[in-house]
Design a protein around this motif. Structure first.
Motif, PDB file in Angstrom:
ATOM      1  N   MET A 159       0.637  -1.407  -0.023  1.00 60.32           N
ATOM      2  CA  MET A 159      -0.024   0.037   0.000  1.00 60.32           C
ATOM      3  C   MET A 159       0.824   1.238   0.099  1.00 60.32           C
ATOM      4  O   MET A 159       1.965   1.212   0.708  1.00 60.32           O
ATOM      5  CB  MET A 159      -0.732  -0.021   1.276  1.00 60.32           C
ATOM      6  N   LEU A 160       0.397   2.223  -0.782  1.00 60.33           N
ATOM      7  CA  LEU A 160       0.751   3.580  -0.774  1.00 60.33           C
ATOM      8  C   LEU A 160      -0.238   4.555  -0.618  1.00 60.33           C
ATOM      9  O   LEU A 160      -1.046   4.519  -1.311  1.00 60.33           O
ATOM     10  CB  LEU A 160       1.936   3.897  -1.833  1.00 60.33           C
ATOM     11  N   ALA A 161       0.150   5.450   0.318  1.00 54.31           N
ATOM     12  CA  ALA A 161      -1.082   6.769   0.147  1.00 54.31           C
ATOM     13  C   ALA A 161      -0.217   8.014  -0.090  1.00 54.31           C
ATOM     14  O   ALA A 161       0.944   8.088   0.708  1.00 54.31           O
ATOM     15  CB  ALA A 161      -1.530   6.644   1.554  1.00 54.31           C
ATOM     16  N   VAL A 162      -0.686   8.808  -0.608  1.00 54.27           N
ATOM     17  CA  VAL A 162      -0.332  10.212  -0.771  1.00 54.27           C
ATOM     18  C   VAL A 162      -1.193  11.248  -0.383  1.00 54.27           C
ATOM     19  O   VAL A 162      -2.449  11.233  -0.870  1.00 54.27           O
ATOM     20  CB  VAL A 162       0.113  10.446  -2.384  1.00 54.27           C
ATOM     21  N   LEU A 163      -0.840  12.428   0.159  1.00 52.32           N
ATOM     22  CA  LEU A 163      -1.807  13.323   0.713  1.00 52.32           C
ATOM     23  C   LEU A 163      -1.116  14.740   0.340  1.00 52.32           C
ATOM     24  O   LEU A 163       0.116  15.101   0.853  1.00 52.32           O
ATOM     25  CB  LEU A 163      -2.091  13.501   2.159  1.00 52.32           C
ATOM     26  N   PRO A 178       8.916  14.980  -9.090  1.00 55.91           N
ATOM     27  CA  PRO A 178       9.804  13.870  -9.365  1.00 55.91           C
ATOM     28  C   PRO A 178       9.889  12.843  -8.449  1.00 55.91           C
ATOM     29  O   PRO A 178       9.934  11.711  -8.927  1.00 55.91           O
ATOM     30  CB  PRO A 178      11.031  14.652  -9.983  1.00 55.91           C
ATOM     31  N   GLU A 179      10.056  13.177  -7.230  1.00 55.62           N
ATOM     32  CA  GLU A 179      10.130  12.114  -6.250  1.00 55.62           C
ATOM     33  C   GLU A 179       9.028  11.237  -6.173  1.00 55.62           C
ATOM     34  O   GLU A 179       9.258  10.160  -6.025  1.00 55.62           O
ATOM     35  CB  GLU A 179      10.561  12.848  -4.865  1.00 55.62           C
ATOM     36  N   LEU A 180       7.789  11.929  -6.005  1.00 52.82           N
ATOM     37  CA  LEU A 180       6.515  11.037  -6.219  1.00 52.82           C
ATOM     38  C   LEU A 180       6.262  10.110  -7.424  1.00 52.82           C
ATOM     39  O   LEU A 180       5.772   9.087  -7.234  1.00 52.82           O
ATOM     40  CB  LEU A 180       5.150  12.283  -6.132  1.00 52.82           C
ATOM     41  N   VAL A 211       3.654  11.152   2.468  1.00 53.41           N
ATOM     42  CA  VAL A 211       3.511   9.748   1.949  1.00 53.41           C
ATOM     43  C   VAL A 211       3.460   8.822   3.104  1.00 53.41           C
ATOM     44  O   VAL A 211       4.134   9.162   4.349  1.00 53.41           O
ATOM     45  CB  VAL A 211       4.566   9.451   0.817  1.00 53.41           C
ATOM     46  N   VAL A 212       2.434   7.775   2.939  1.00 52.58           N
ATOM     47  CA  VAL A 212       2.774   6.570   4.157  1.00 52.58           C
ATOM     48  C   VAL A 212       2.795   5.181   2.972  1.00 52.58           C
ATOM     49  O   VAL A 212       2.099   5.042   2.325  1.00 52.58           O
ATOM     50  CB  VAL A 212       1.362   6.707   5.004  1.00 52.58           C
ATOM     51  N   ALA A 213       3.714   4.501   3.625  1.00 52.45           N
ATOM     52  CA  ALA A 213       3.957   3.461   2.555  1.00 52.45           C
ATOM     53  C   ALA A 213       4.452   2.047   3.420  1.00 52.45           C
ATOM     54  O   ALA A 213       4.840   2.139   4.630  1.00 52.45           O
ATOM     55  CB  ALA A 213       5.039   3.795   1.581  1.00 52.45           C
ATOM     56  N   THR A 214       3.870   0.960   2.858  1.00 47.14           N
ATOM     57  CA  THR A 214       4.487  -0.239   3.410  1.00 47.14           C
ATOM     58  C   THR A 214       5.838  -0.418   3.045  1.00 47.14           C
ATOM     59  O   THR A 214       6.204   0.339   2.077  1.00 47.14           O
ATOM     60  CB  THR A 214       3.476  -1.509   2.766  1.00 47.14           C
ATOM     61  N   SER A 215       6.534  -1.520   3.394  1.00 49.22           N
ATOM     62  CA  SER A 215       7.950  -1.812   3.111  1.00 49.22           C
ATOM     63  C   SER A 215       7.974  -2.140   1.837  1.00 49.22           C
ATOM     64  O   SER A 215       7.209  -2.657   1.063  1.00 49.22           O
ATOM     65  CB  SER A 215       8.713  -2.891   4.071  1.00 49.22           C
ATOM     66  N   GLY A 216       9.254  -2.135   1.262  1.00 43.41           N
ATOM     67  CA  GLY A 216       9.402  -2.272  -0.289  1.00 43.41           C
ATOM     68  C   GLY A 216       9.540  -1.208  -1.359  1.00 43.41           C
ATOM     69  O   GLY A 216       9.914  -1.335  -2.391  1.00 43.41           O
TER      70      GLY A 216
END
Length: 260
Positions: free
Chosen positions: A4-8, A19-21, A227-232
């Motif tokens: 999972m990846l969340a972006v706000l 570019p980072e996103l 951003v909030v993300a799971t590992s990987g």
């Protein structure tokens, strides 16, 4: 066993390119080589949250969705649990009444959660995943809360109840509640599904598919986006979220965490 990846977007995030996103989302989509049982994207734009899911290659389907603007997004890649059908009805994020939800973990037996839902709530389930039942519990609490009660404060007791039912399971979840991003970081004690990965023929696992598999991390990109993300996914300057807590991130940049 999803990723999972969340972006706000926050008050400081510009509307121009990021570019980072773009690199983060590209790295996320690359995980679909292993997490290949479908994808989903919940996008918030102009005070509406919409969802797109697919079982086609994520690079094509997810990529087309991400080309459109959004103030918040929740991305999901599925690695199906044993016995759970690879069909669109089982794909996350689930979206109801402007609430988007995605869960990474396995809550078995599913019947423990089903038993405490009403007949109507069970009837509304469209798939056969444990994650959708988890969402039903969270959604019930959100829809019946007092208007002044924050979403994180409402959800934390529900997660505590599920922890009592599933002491070892991963209850990690990401949510969009109107314009707010919520992260449930409750990894439990279960390890990464190495046997399931091996059964798929995976010989070299991506980074983060180890003891830190169920860690949720967050960072603020140079653009100001949260951003909030799971590992990987290699997020620069990220740090783990508070454990056994519900963290809330608001578009104005404010954050808070509520213990489960």
């Amino acid at each position: 066993m999803s990723r999972m990846l969340a972006v706000l977007d926050t008050a400081t995030a510009p509307a121009r390119g990021d570019p980072e996103l773009a690199q983060l989302t590209q790295d996320f989509i690359a995980l679909s080589v292993l997490h290949a049982d479908g994808w989903g994207v919940a996008s918030r734009h102009q005070n509406r949250t919409e969802v797109r899911v697919g079982t086609d290659p994520a690079e094509r389907g997810m990529g087309s969705v991400l080309a459109s603007p959004a103030s918040a997004r929740l991305l999901y890649l599925r690695f199906a649990s044993a016995g759970s059908a690879v069909k669109k009805r089982n794909l996350q994020p689930f979206v109801t009444d402007d609430v988007a939800f995605a869960h990474n973990g396995l809550l078995a037996p599913r019947s423990l959660m089903l038993a405490t839902l009403s007949f109507d709530q069970r009837h509304d389930l469209r798939g056969d995943t444990d994650s959708e039942v988890y969402f039903a519990h969270v959604l019930r609490a959100l829809l019946t809360r007092r208007r002044s009660r924050p979403a994180a404060d409402t959800i934390a007791p529900i997660v505590a109840e599920l922890r009592a039912l599933y002491p070892e399971a991963c209850l990690n979840a990401l949510m969009l509640v109107s314009g707010e991003l919520l992260a449930i970081h409750a990894p439990g004690t279960v390890g990464p599904p190495l046997a399931a990965f091996a059964a798929r023929g995976a010989k070299a696992l991506p980074p983060g598919h180890d003891a830190d598999y169920n860690v949720l991390s967050t960072a603020v990109l140079p653009s100001g986006r949260r951003v909030v993300a799971t590992s990987g996914i290699d997020v620069i300057d990220s740090h783990p979220l508070p454990r056994d807590a519900v963290s809330a991130f608001l578009p104005n940049g404010l954050t808070r965490s509520i213990a489960i």
